[in-house]
Design a protein around this motif. Structure first.
Motif, PDB file in Angstrom:
ATOM      1  N   TYR A   3       0.853  -1.179   0.000  1.00 11.26           N
ATOM      2  CA  TYR A   3       0.000   0.000   0.000  1.00 11.26           C
ATOM      3  C   TYR A   3       0.895   1.237   0.000  1.00 11.26           C
ATOM      4  O   TYR A   3       2.063   1.176   0.397  1.00 11.26           O
ATOM      5  CB  TYR A   3      -0.929  -0.024   1.211  1.00 11.26           C
ATOM      6  N   VAL A  18      -3.064   0.538  13.575  1.00  9.34           N
ATOM      7  CA  VAL A  18      -3.748  -0.652  13.059  1.00  9.34           C
ATOM      8  C   VAL A  18      -2.841  -1.533  12.211  1.00  9.34           C
ATOM      9  O   VAL A  18      -3.214  -2.653  11.856  1.00  9.34           O
ATOM     10  CB  VAL A  18      -5.007  -0.277  12.234  1.00  9.34           C
ATOM     11  N   CYS A  19      -1.650  -1.060  11.889  1.00 12.45           N
ATOM     12  CA  CYS A  19      -0.763  -1.862  11.036  1.00 12.45           C
ATOM     13  C   CYS A  19      -0.168  -3.028  11.840  1.00 12.45           C
ATOM     14  O   CYS A  19       0.532  -2.810  12.830  1.00 12.45           O
ATOM     15  CB  CYS A  19       0.357  -0.999  10.465  1.00 12.45           C
ATOM     16  N   PRO A  20      -0.429  -4.262  11.416  1.00 14.34           N
ATOM     17  CA  PRO A  20       0.040  -5.414  12.185  1.00 14.34           C
ATOM     18  C   PRO A  20       1.544  -5.656  12.106  1.00 14.34           C
ATOM     19  O   PRO A  20       2.097  -6.420  12.906  1.00 14.34           O
ATOM     20  CB  PRO A  20      -0.727  -6.584  11.560  1.00 14.34           C
ATOM     21  N   VAL A  21       2.207  -5.007  11.164  1.00 15.02           N
ATOM     22  CA  VAL A  21       3.652  -5.234  11.020  1.00 15.02           C
ATOM     23  C   VAL A  21       4.476  -3.961  11.243  1.00 15.02           C
ATOM     24  O   VAL A  21       5.672  -3.928  10.959  1.00 15.02           O
ATOM     25  CB  VAL A  21       3.976  -5.856   9.640  1.00 15.02           C
ATOM     26  N   CYS A  23       4.823  -1.069   9.768  1.00 14.21           N
ATOM     27  CA  CYS A  23       5.643  -0.608   8.639  1.00 14.21           C
ATOM     28  C   CYS A  23       5.272   0.793   8.172  1.00 14.21           C
ATOM     29  O   CYS A  23       5.668   1.209   7.082  1.00 14.21           O
ATOM     30  CB  CYS A  23       5.585  -1.597   7.489  1.00 14.21           C
ATOM     31  N   ILE A  24       4.520   1.537   9.006  1.00 13.80           N
ATOM     32  CA  ILE A  24       4.165   2.913   8.656  1.00 13.80           C
ATOM     33  C   ILE A  24       4.982   3.853   9.539  1.00 13.80           C
ATOM     34  O   ILE A  24       4.965   3.762  10.759  1.00 13.80           O
ATOM     35  CB  ILE A  24       2.662   3.167   8.838  1.00 13.80           C
ATOM     36  N   ILE A  41       4.773   4.202   3.864  1.00 14.19           N
ATOM     37  CA  ILE A  41       4.727   2.754   4.123  1.00 14.19           C
ATOM     38  C   ILE A  41       5.983   2.109   3.550  1.00 14.19           C
ATOM     39  O   ILE A  41       6.362   2.370   2.407  1.00 14.19           O
ATOM     40  CB  ILE A  41       3.462   2.143   3.477  1.00 14.19           C
ATOM     41  N   CYS A  46       5.298  -4.247   4.254  1.00 11.97           N
ATOM     42  CA  CYS A  46       3.831  -4.261   4.124  1.00 11.97           C
ATOM     43  C   CYS A  46       3.336  -5.625   3.632  1.00 11.97           C
ATOM     44  O   CYS A  46       3.891  -6.190   2.698  1.00 11.97           O
ATOM     45  CB  CYS A  46       3.409  -3.172   3.142  1.00 11.97           C
ATOM     46  N   ILE A  47       2.278  -6.125   4.273  1.00 10.99           N
ATOM     47  CA  ILE A  47       1.730  -7.433   3.889  1.00 10.99           C
ATOM     48  C   ILE A  47       0.367  -7.312   3.207  1.00 10.99           C
ATOM     49  O   ILE A  47      -0.387  -8.272   3.126  1.00 10.99           O
ATOM     50  CB  ILE A  47       1.614  -8.369   5.117  1.00 10.99           C
ATOM     51  N   ASP A  48       0.060  -6.088   2.752  1.00  8.16           N
ATOM     52  CA  ASP A  48      -1.138  -5.909   1.924  1.00  8.16           C
ATOM     53  C   ASP A  48      -2.445  -6.255   2.645  1.00  8.16           C
ATOM     54  O   ASP A  48      -3.354  -6.822   2.038  1.00  8.16           O
ATOM     55  CB  ASP A  48      -1.030  -6.825   0.689  1.00  8.16           C
ATOM     56  N   CYS A  49      -2.547  -5.910   3.914  1.00  7.80           N
ATOM     57  CA  CYS A  49      -3.726  -6.353   4.671  1.00  7.80           C
ATOM     58  C   CYS A  49      -4.920  -5.411   4.568  1.00  7.80           C
ATOM     59  O   CYS A  49      -6.022  -5.755   4.979  1.00  7.80           O
ATOM     60  CB  CYS A  49      -3.350  -6.560   6.132  1.00  7.80           C
ATOM     61  N   ASN A  50      -4.702  -4.175   4.125  1.00  7.43           N
ATOM     62  CA  ASN A  50      -5.773  -3.189   3.927  1.00  7.43           C
ATOM     63  C   ASN A  50      -6.237  -2.487   5.208  1.00  7.43           C
ATOM     64  O   ASN A  50      -7.085  -1.595   5.156  1.00  7.43           O
ATOM     65  CB  ASN A  50      -6.971  -3.818   3.226  1.00  7.43           C
ATOM     66  N   ALA A  51      -5.712  -2.861   6.363  1.00  7.03           N
ATOM     67  CA  ALA A  51      -6.182  -2.260   7.618  1.00  7.03           C
ATOM     68  C   ALA A  51      -5.953  -0.748   7.645  1.00  7.03           C
ATOM     69  O   ALA A  51      -6.807   0.011   8.109  1.00  7.03           O
ATOM     70  CB  ALA A  51      -5.477  -2.916   8.799  1.00  7.03           C
ATOM     71  N   CYS A  52      -4.814  -0.309   7.151  1.00 10.69           N
ATOM     72  CA  CYS A  52      -4.510   1.122   7.172  1.00 10.69           C
ATOM     73  C   CYS A  52      -5.459   1.911   6.278  1.00 10.69           C
ATOM     74  O   CYS A  52      -5.913   3.003   6.642  1.00 10.69           O
ATOM     75  CB  CYS A  52      -3.067   1.365   6.743  1.00 10.69           C
TER      76      CYS A  52
HETATM   77  S1  SF4 Z   1      -1.653  -2.719   4.181  1.00 12.93           S
HETATM   78 FE1  SF4 Z   1      -1.505  -3.629   6.244  1.00 12.93          FE
HETATM   79  S2  SF4 Z   1       0.653  -4.182   6.435  1.00 12.93           S
HETATM   80 FE2  SF4 Z   1       0.515  -2.722   4.745  1.00 12.93          FE
HETATM   81  S3  SF4 Z   1       0.877  -0.737   5.678  1.00 12.93           S
HETATM   82 FE3  SF4 Z   1      -1.330  -1.049   5.643  1.00 12.93          FE
HETATM   83  S4  SF4 Z   1      -1.808  -1.917   7.660  1.00 12.93           S
HETATM   84 FE4  SF4 Z   1       0.412  -2.142   7.345  1.00 12.93          FE
END
Ligand code: SF4
Ligand code: SF4
Length: 89
Positions: A3, A18-21, A23-24, A41, A46-52
């Protein structure tokens, strides 16, 4: 794929928590947060989770593959800022 944060970012850090890793960057506890024009980011993490993207109040976070040609420069900018951070860390 990752992202990407756009230049419209208002630095409220809603995405950071909210980023689980984590990386922001810069996060509020990190150097440079107070003076940052925008957050970015790290595409390597980034693991592409969409939470951000869901947490961002102004839709300033976009999937890399959804960037319009006009916004592609932000992919480069996010990656460059992440690289610069890794060199000083
Ligand atoms: S998509 Fe997920 S892993 Fe990537 S920056 Fe957003 S919250 Fe973090
Ligand atoms: S939630 Fe959106 S506006 Fe807030 S810091 Fe993250 S990218 Fe910027």
């Amino acid at each position: 794929m990752a992202y990407v944060i756009l230049g419209t970012c208002i630095n409220d850090a809603a995405c950071v928590d909210v980023c689980p890793v984590a990386c922001i960057h810069p996060a509020p506890a990190e150097a440079g947060f107070a003076t940052a024009d925008m957050l970015y980011i790290d595409p390597q993490i980034c693991i592409d989770c969409n939470a951000c993207a869901e947490a961002c109040p102004i839709n300033a976070i976009v999937r890399e593959q959804d960037l319009t040609p006009k916004l592609l420069r932000y992919k480069t900018l996010n990656a460059e800022m992440a690289l610069a951070r890794s060199k000083v860390a």
